[in-house]
Design a protein around this motif. Structure first.
Motif, PDB file in Angstrom:
ATOM      1  N   ALA A 106       0.829  -1.213   0.000  1.00  0.00           N
ATOM      2  CA  ALA A 106       0.000   0.000   0.000  1.00  0.00           C
ATOM      3  C   ALA A 106       0.859   1.257   0.000  1.00  0.00           C
ATOM      4  O   ALA A 106       0.559   2.238  -0.693  1.00  0.00           O
ATOM      5  CB  ALA A 106      -0.926  -0.002   1.212  1.00  0.00           C
ATOM      6  N   GLN A 107       1.948   1.214   0.745  1.00  0.00           N
ATOM      7  CA  GLN A 107       2.819   2.380   0.865  1.00  0.00           C
ATOM      8  C   GLN A 107       3.600   2.664  -0.415  1.00  0.00           C
ATOM      9  O   GLN A 107       3.955   3.814  -0.691  1.00  0.00           O
ATOM     10  CB  GLN A 107       3.793   2.188   2.030  1.00  0.00           C
ATOM     11  CG  GLN A 107       3.118   2.189   3.396  1.00  0.00           C
ATOM     12  CD  GLN A 107       4.072   1.805   4.507  1.00  0.00           C
ATOM     13  OE1 GLN A 107       5.100   1.154   4.277  1.00  0.00           O
ATOM     14  NE2 GLN A 107       3.742   2.206   5.731  1.00  0.00           N
ATOM     15  N   HIS A 108       3.877   1.617  -1.195  1.00  0.00           N
ATOM     16  CA  HIS A 108       4.723   1.776  -2.377  1.00  0.00           C
ATOM     17  C   HIS A 108       3.995   1.535  -3.694  1.00  0.00           C
ATOM     18  O   HIS A 108       4.623   1.449  -4.747  1.00  0.00           O
ATOM     19  CB  HIS A 108       5.927   0.831  -2.294  1.00  0.00           C
ATOM     20  CG  HIS A 108       6.845   1.104  -1.143  1.00  0.00           C
ATOM     21  ND1 HIS A 108       6.675   0.517   0.087  1.00  0.00           N
ATOM     22  CD2 HIS A 108       7.926   1.919  -1.025  1.00  0.00           C
ATOM     23  CE1 HIS A 108       7.624   0.947   0.908  1.00  0.00           C
ATOM     24  NE2 HIS A 108       8.383   1.801   0.260  1.00  0.00           N
ATOM     25  N   LEU A 109       2.692   1.437  -3.631  1.00  0.00           N
ATOM     26  CA  LEU A 109       1.918   1.111  -4.828  1.00  0.00           C
ATOM     27  C   LEU A 109       2.089   2.155  -5.928  1.00  0.00           C
ATOM     28  O   LEU A 109       2.001   1.828  -7.117  1.00  0.00           O
ATOM     29  CB  LEU A 109       0.441   0.968  -4.461  1.00  0.00           C
ATOM     30  CG  LEU A 109      -0.411   0.073  -5.376  1.00  0.00           C
ATOM     31  CD1 LEU A 109       0.194  -1.311  -5.507  1.00  0.00           C
ATOM     32  CD2 LEU A 109      -1.826  -0.032  -4.825  1.00  0.00           C
ATOM     33  N   HIS A 110       2.365   3.383  -5.532  1.00  0.00           N
ATOM     34  CA  HIS A 110       2.552   4.444  -6.525  1.00  0.00           C
ATOM     35  C   HIS A 110       3.828   4.238  -7.338  1.00  0.00           C
ATOM     36  O   HIS A 110       4.014   4.859  -8.389  1.00  0.00           O
ATOM     37  CB  HIS A 110       2.595   5.813  -5.842  1.00  0.00           C
ATOM     38  CG  HIS A 110       3.752   5.982  -4.898  1.00  0.00           C
ATOM     39  ND1 HIS A 110       3.774   5.410  -3.639  1.00  0.00           N
ATOM     40  CD2 HIS A 110       4.924   6.649  -5.039  1.00  0.00           C
ATOM     41  CE1 HIS A 110       4.904   5.723  -3.041  1.00  0.00           C
ATOM     42  NE2 HIS A 110       5.620   6.475  -3.868  1.00  0.00           N
ATOM     43  N   LYS A 111       4.713   3.345  -6.862  1.00  0.00           N
ATOM     44  CA  LYS A 111       5.967   3.075  -7.571  1.00  0.00           C
ATOM     45  C   LYS A 111       5.843   1.913  -8.550  1.00  0.00           C
ATOM     46  O   LYS A 111       6.769   1.636  -9.307  1.00  0.00           O
ATOM     47  CB  LYS A 111       7.083   2.771  -6.568  1.00  0.00           C
ATOM     48  CG  LYS A 111       7.403   3.908  -5.619  1.00  0.00           C
ATOM     49  CD  LYS A 111       8.519   3.510  -4.661  1.00  0.00           C
ATOM     50  CE  LYS A 111       8.844   4.638  -3.688  1.00  0.00           C
ATOM     51  NZ  LYS A 111       9.923   4.242  -2.744  1.00  0.00           N
ATOM     52  N   TYR A 112       4.713   1.235  -8.514  1.00  0.00           N
ATOM     53  CA  TYR A 112       4.529   0.074  -9.395  1.00  0.00           C
ATOM     54  C   TYR A 112       4.476   0.504 -10.853  1.00  0.00           C
ATOM     55  O   TYR A 112       3.746   1.431 -11.219  1.00  0.00           O
ATOM     56  CB  TYR A 112       3.252  -0.672  -9.015  1.00  0.00           C
ATOM     57  CG  TYR A 112       2.811  -1.676 -10.049  1.00  0.00           C
ATOM     58  CD1 TYR A 112       3.606  -2.757 -10.397  1.00  0.00           C
ATOM     59  CD2 TYR A 112       1.581  -1.518 -10.713  1.00  0.00           C
ATOM     60  CE1 TYR A 112       3.199  -3.658 -11.358  1.00  0.00           C
ATOM     61  CE2 TYR A 112       1.174  -2.423 -11.677  1.00  0.00           C
ATOM     62  CZ  TYR A 112       1.990  -3.490 -11.997  1.00  0.00           C
ATOM     63  OH  TYR A 112       1.588  -4.366 -12.958  1.00  0.00           O
TER      64      TYR A 112
END
Length: 201
Positions: A64-70
């Motif tokens: 959830a914390q890093h989903l924007h990096k996917y």
């Protein structure tokens, strides 16, 4: 890639976009889509039930914390498994450090460094082993255990495994060969020890 996994990846890409646009309900759907696969990896890496549950929650929090990096151009499962794999390895290394520290402390207190004492952590770890195979896997290097799990539990290719653990296809093949050989030797040794134990009674 099998059709079921390909379908899950397509759905995951949609849920990711929805979540990033503010649709919070998309994340539970994403978790439900891949939770069994992630837990399957964890249970082959971590013996204790409660440890596995905690680790599972920790992994999804990191997602959830890093989903924007996917990167949507890549299969979601590869990105997810990389996070899960790193979390498992980190957990096992910390666990090993705790066990070693507990043993060292006991040895210092009792002034008997030649006597190997089983720490409470190690005792619980062994007590919670879900199978003989898991117990044997626990004796392998963390990375080798992960590679075996991704290959034979998740049925991933050498290329996919390499992208997750950061190794070449040839290196994965070599590590798999050595890990399977070591596991076979451990199994033979375990069966021999069990026969000797049974014979003693």
């Amino acid at each position: 890639m099998d059709p079921e996994l390909a379908r899950a990846n397509r759905e995951a890409a949609q849920y990711v976009q929805q979540f990033l646009k503010g649709q919070s309900r998309a994340f539970p759907a994403l978790v439900a889509l891949f939770a069994p696969r992630v837990m399957s990896i964890i249970r082959r890496m971590v013996s204790g039930y409660h440890d596995a549950e905690d680790l599972h929650n920790e992994i999804w929090l990191k997602v959830a914390q890093h989903l924007h990096k996917y990167d949507a151009d890549l299969p979601f499962h590869s990105w997810l498994y990389r996070i899960a794999s790193n979390a498992c390895i980190d957990f096992l290394r910390k666990k090993r450090e705790i066990v070693l520290e507990a043993e060292q402390l006991h040895q210092q207190v009792h002034k008997s460094p030649s006597e190997r004492v089983k720490s409470p952590e190690l005792f619980l770890l062994e007590k919670e082993s879900c199978s003989e195979l898991t117990a044997l896997l626990d004796r392998l290097n963390e990375t080798d255990r992960l590679i075996l799990t991704l290959r034979f539990v998740q049925d991933m290719s050498y290329e996919e495994i390499g992208s997750i653990v950061g190794m070449s296809k040839n290196t994965i093949g070599t590590r798999l060969f050595r890990a399977r050989k070591q596991l076979k030797e451990l199994l033979v040794q375990h069966r021999e020890e069990r026969r000797e134990s049974d014979a003693a009674y």
